[in-house]
Scaffold this motif. Sequence first.
Motif, mmCIF file in Angstrom:
data_model
loop_
_atom_site.group_PDB
_atom_site.id
_atom_site.type_symbol
_atom_site.label_atom_id
_atom_site.label_comp_id
_atom_site.label_asym_id
_atom_site.label_seq_id
_atom_site.Cartn_x
_atom_site.Cartn_y
_atom_site.Cartn_z
ATOM 1 N N SER A 236 0.835 -1.213 0.000
ATOM 2 C CA SER A 236 0.000 0.000 0.000
ATOM 3 C C SER A 236 0.866 1.257 0.000
ATOM 4 C CB SER A 236 -0.875 0.041 1.254
ATOM 5 O OG SER A 236 -1.906 -0.892 1.181
ATOM 6 N N THR B 241 -5.432 -1.201 -5.983
ATOM 7 C CA THR B 241 -5.076 0.079 -5.345
ATOM 8 C C THR B 241 -4.683 1.103 -6.408
ATOM 9 O OG1 THR B 241 -4.406 -1.088 -3.358
ATOM 10 C CG2 THR B 241 -3.579 1.154 -3.618
ATOM 11 N N ARG C 9 -7.779 2.332 -8.269
ATOM 12 C CA ARG C 9 -8.699 3.208 -7.546
ATOM 13 C C ARG C 9 -8.052 4.521 -7.117
ATOM 14 N NH1 ARG C 9 -11.190 -1.399 -5.048
ATOM 15 N NH2 ARG C 9 -12.824 -2.194 -6.421
ATOM 16 N N ARG D 174 -17.605 3.139 -7.024
ATOM 17 C CA ARG D 174 -17.275 3.739 -5.730
ATOM 18 C C ARG D 174 -16.328 4.937 -5.860
ATOM 19 N NH1 ARG D 174 -15.056 -1.177 -2.517
ATOM 20 N NH2 ARG D 174 -17.068 -1.981 -3.132
ATOM 21 N N ALA E 174 -16.392 1.873 4.491
ATOM 22 C CA ALA E 174 -15.015 2.277 4.790
ATOM 23 C C ALA E 174 -14.079 1.674 3.742
ATOM 24 C CB ALA E 174 -14.613 1.801 6.183
ATOM 25 N N SER E 175 -13.335 2.512 3.042
ATOM 26 C CA SER E 175 -12.385 2.033 2.040
ATOM 27 C C SER E 175 -11.250 3.024 1.920
ATOM 28 C CB SER E 175 -13.075 1.882 0.675
ATOM 29 O OG SER E 175 -12.098 1.856 -0.350
ATOM 30 N N ARG F 174 -6.978 2.309 6.667
ATOM 31 C CA ARG F 174 -5.532 2.623 6.639
ATOM 32 C C ARG F 174 -5.319 4.067 6.206
ATOM 33 N NH1 ARG F 174 -3.604 -2.126 2.927
ATOM 34 N NH2 ARG F 174 -5.351 -3.057 4.036
ATOM 35 N N ILE G 242 -8.668 -6.024 6.948
ATOM 36 C CA ILE G 242 -9.426 -6.523 5.801
ATOM 37 C C ILE G 242 -8.673 -7.604 5.013
ATOM 38 C CG2 ILE G 242 -8.717 -4.513 4.369
ATOM 39 C CD1 ILE G 242 -12.123 -6.204 4.077
ATOM 40 N N ASP G 243 -7.373 -7.393 4.766
ATOM 41 C CA ASP G 243 -6.648 -8.350 3.930
ATOM 42 C C ASP G 243 -6.190 -9.584 4.718
ATOM 43 O OD1 ASP G 243 -7.028 -6.705 1.743
ATOM 44 O OD2 ASP G 243 -5.140 -5.632 2.048
ATOM 45 N N GLU H 165 -17.190 -6.636 1.881
ATOM 46 C CA GLU H 165 -16.160 -6.137 0.959
ATOM 47 C C GLU H 165 -15.240 -7.252 0.451
ATOM 48 O OE1 GLU H 165 -15.008 -2.805 -0.310
ATOM 49 O OE2 GLU H 165 -17.163 -2.994 -0.243
HETATM 50 C C1 S3P Z 1 -5.859 -0.878 0.213
HETATM 51 C C2 S3P Z 1 -7.100 -0.811 0.794
HETATM 52 C C3 S3P Z 1 -7.978 -1.971 0.987
HETATM 53 C C4 S3P Z 1 -7.182 -3.271 0.883
HETATM 54 C C5 S3P Z 1 -6.277 -3.286 -0.313
HETATM 55 C C6 S3P Z 1 -5.266 -2.150 -0.223
HETATM 56 C C7 S3P Z 1 -5.081 0.358 0.033
HETATM 57 O O1 S3P Z 1 -8.978 -1.973 -0.013
HETATM 58 O O2 S3P Z 1 -8.051 -4.374 0.837
HETATM 59 O O3 S3P Z 1 -5.573 -4.511 -0.378
HETATM 60 O O4 S3P Z 1 -3.867 0.287 -0.244
HETATM 61 O O5 S3P Z 1 -5.665 1.439 0.178
HETATM 62 P P1 S3P Z 1 -10.366 -1.155 0.160
HETATM 63 O O6 S3P Z 1 -10.056 0.295 0.191
HETATM 64 O O7 S3P Z 1 -11.182 -1.541 -1.034
HETATM 65 O O8 S3P Z 1 -10.955 -1.657 1.451
#
Ligand code: S3P
Length: 430
Positions: free
Chosen positions: A22, A94, A97, A126, A165-166, A193, A317-318, A341
Motif C-alpha cells: 500500500s 489500489t 482506484r 465507488r 469504509a475504504s 488505513r 481486511i486483507d 467487501e
Molecule cells: C488498500 C485498501 C484496501 C485493501 C487493499 C489495499 C489500500 O482496499 O483491501 O488490499 O492500499 O488502500 P479497500 O479500500 O477496497 O478496502
Amino acid sequence: MNVRFDPATRLRGTITPPADKSISHRAALLGAMAAEPVRIHRYLHAADTHSTLAAMRALGALVEVQGEDVTIRGTGLREAAPVEGPIDVGNAGTLMRLLPGWLAGQDGRSYTLDGDASIRRRPIDRIATPLRAMGATIEATRGAVPPFTVHGTRLQGTEYVLPVASAQVKSCVLLAGLTAAGSTTVREPAPSRDHTERMLLAAGVPVTRAGDAITVASQDELAFDAITVPGDLSSAAFLIAAGLLVPGSRLLLEGVNTNWTRTGFVRIAERMGAIVLGALEQPGAELSPGEPAGDLDVAAGPLVGTVVEAGEVPLAIDELPLVALLGCFAEGETVVRGAGELRVKESDRIATVVEGLRGLGADIEATGDGFAVQGGGGLRGGALHAHGDHRLAMLGAVAGLASREGVEVVGMEAADVSYPGFAADVAALV
Ligand code: S3P
C-alpha cells in the motif's frame, strides 16, 4: 505452478518481510505528482507495484530503479502527460482506484485504465461517484467495471461521505482534492488505513483529521524528502499465522509497519490467545507524518475462537482469510461479520476462502457478509486453488505447514503480486 507445503514440526528464524504494498503504491504515485525528485527507500519489487511504476512512466515521470530503491522525477500535480491507449494496472486494485484521483484533475486530457481478468470484475462506481461530484466525467464498461475512461477537468472541492469504509476510495478523493478548487472532505464510517494522509503530511500538505472527517485543500505542489517504506504487515501476517499454528515455533519478524490502522489482525489474534510481542502503535493515535516500524516476536500456543465485528474489519481486511485459518485451530467458534467487501477483492474471498479451507477439512460456512468456523479440529490437508489471488495462495501454504497431511497449492505464482520471496522465506523457517 503447483507447490506442495508439507506439515512442519516447528518454525524458527528471523525474517524481514517485503516492503509494504500500500505504501509503495502511494510513494510511486505521489512521487510522480511531485515537482522535485523523490527517492523511495526499499520500494516493494513485486508485480503489483511494478504495474504502478510502469503507469507512472507512461504518465511522464522518470523512474530509476537502484537496487531496492526507486527515484522518481515527477511531472507536477497538473502536468501528467497524455497517454496513447489504455494504462495497464495489471492486478492492482489500489492503482486502479487511486490513480483516477490524480487523473481527474488533468484539465482537458482523458485516460483509459484497464487490467487483468480479476481487475475487470472489480467495481469502480465507488470512485466514479465522488469524482463525478467534483466535476470529472467517467465512462465505465457496463457503467460499473474496467476498462474505464477518466476525462480530466478543473475539479471542485467536495464533501463526500463514504458508504463503506475504504482506504482506496478515501485516498482517491483526497488526491483529487489536491487539484480541486477549495477544500475537500471525506467522512469514513470506520477508520481505514491512513498511509495517504501520512504521506501527504510528509509532503507538506496540511491534512487534518477531526473525528471521522479528513480534509485537504488545493495545492500548488508536493515537496518530499525521501520516503522509507517499512515492511508489510499484511505479508508478515502469513508468517505470524504460521508461527502461531505450527507447534514449537518461535519467529522474529523485523522492520514491520506498526501503524495502528494496519495491525487489526494482531489485535484479533491476541484476543484469540496469541502471543505476539512488539511495540504496536496505539489504536486511535494522532495523525502524524511518517510510518512507524518495529520487530514482532511470535510464539505458537493454544487459541480460542473470537467474533470480529464490522468496525474492526477495515483494520484487518486483507488478513481476514487468516482469521478463518486460525479459527480452524482455535477452540470453539470464530465468526467474521460485516465483511461483505471481501466479495470484491482479487477474488470473492468469502467464497474462495470457504471453499478452499473446506476442501482441506475445515468446518466453515459462508454468510452474506463473512464466515463462521467451528474450530478445534485443525486441518487434514489436500489441494487448494489460488484462483489467481495472491493472498489465497499464501493462505494455502500456511494451511499446509499447520495441517496433518500437507497442502498442494494450485497457482502458487499468484503470490508474486505482493510477496515474490514468500516460498523462499517459508523454506528458511522450516
Ligand atoms: C488498500 C485498501 C484496501 C485493501 C487493499 C489495499 C489500500 O482496499 O483491501 O488490499 O492500499 O488502500 P479497500 O479500500 O477496497 O478496502
